[in-house]
Design an enzyme around this catalytic site. Structure first.
Site, PDB file in Angstrom:
ATOM      1  CD  GLU A 156       0.594   1.095  -5.548  1.00 57.80           C
ATOM      2  OE1 GLU A 156      -0.361   0.681  -6.244  1.00 57.80           O
ATOM      3  OE2 GLU A 156       1.294   2.072  -5.872  1.00 57.80           O
ATOM      4  CD  GLU A 161       4.566   6.500  -6.515  1.00 56.64           C
ATOM      5  OE1 GLU A 161       4.281   6.127  -7.658  1.00 56.64           O
ATOM      6  OE2 GLU A 161       3.722   6.859  -5.653  1.00 56.64           O
TER       7      GLU A 161
END
Length: 275
Positions: A156, A161
């Site tokens: 990933e 974020e």
């Protein structure tokens, strides 16, 4: 005639060597970067300026509800999406109708799974983030073809974020190597960068066969390298990945949602991919 034939062959070879992307016959929407492109100037191969009146469904799909922290509040409801002034708005909202859906709040997100994926290159996303307690906007990537098995074996890539009202973003890689084997410092698997979330920023990565370089507003912030002599699961990043952009809410990492602070929005100006 023979000289002409040799000239034609030379031209074909030159064109082939300059080709930016290759597309597997079984997956024509997958952009595999041409050989030796990483040493040449980037060329734009895919983009969305969000200038239309509705989401371009040839490029994106609205993300449906799932069972993980990040997607348990996802919804395809129109209330979680908007297209205004050449921008896509992804929303985290209080659920307006609990009789149809018992979840207290809903979130909007999109992904390019099954419609666009790429192997190596540069992605840039210009966006403005909203802040609220429990807000967790994210831009990230997952493997399109599952070369190595179930998550997290394919890895990933978290381009960005953001949590709550933080003045930083997190840029991270996750894989079987970092999660199951616990190898988070050999090499370091993530970093942070300072931002003003209420302003437009360009979030991105430059992805090479031997490293992933995380970036903010065109400047390098953190590099995750391919390392020799460690478990091979350290580098699952040799396959096509698709894009996800979502306005998440709640979860064990970001914490409880303050519903009085909703709605919260992430505004996406454009997405560009180069190879």
């Amino acid at each position: 005639m023979f000289k002409y034939f040799l000239s034609a062959i030379s031209c074909l070879a030159l064109i082939s060597s300059c080709k930016v992307s290759n597309h597997p016959k079984s997956y024509p929407y997958v952009y595999i970067q041409g050989d030796a492109r990483e040493s040449k100037k980037w060329k734009l191969v895919w983009q969305d300026q969000f200038n239309q009146t509705s989401l371009d469904t040839t490029k994106w799909t609205r993300i449906s509800v799932g069972t993980a922290d990040w997607n348990r509040h996802m919804s395809t409801d129109d209330a979680c999406f908007a297209m205004e002034d050449g921008k896509l708005i992804l929303k985290g909202i209080n659920n307006p109708d609990l009789t149809k859906d018992p979840r207290p709040f809903l979130t909007g997100g999109i992904w390019s799974k099954g419609k666009f994926a790429f192997q190596y290159g540069r992605v840039e996303i210009r966006a403005k983030l909203g802040s609220a307690q429990g807000a967790w906007p994210a831009m990230w990537m997952l493997a399109e073809l599952d070369k190595y098995g179930k998550y997290p074996k394919n890895g990933e890539i978290d381009i960005m974020e953001h949590l709550n009202f933080d003045s930083i973003i997190y840029q991270t890689t996750h894989s079987y190597y970092t999660l199951d084997l616990g190898q988070k410092t050999n090499p370091q698997h993530g970093g942070t960068a300072k931002i003003n979330a209420g302003e437009y920023n360009v979030y991105g990565i430059s992805w090479y066969p031997d490293r992933i370089v995380f970036q903010l507003n065109g400047k390098d912030t953190f590099t995750y390298p391919r390392v020799e002599g460690v478990d091979k699961s350290q580098w699952p990043y040799d396959q096509p990945f698709f894009l996800l952009i979502d306005q998440q809410l709640g979860g064990s990492w970001v914490g409880k949602v303050d519903q009085k602070q909703l709605p919260v929005e992430m505004i996406i100006d454009w997405v560009k991919v180069y190879q």
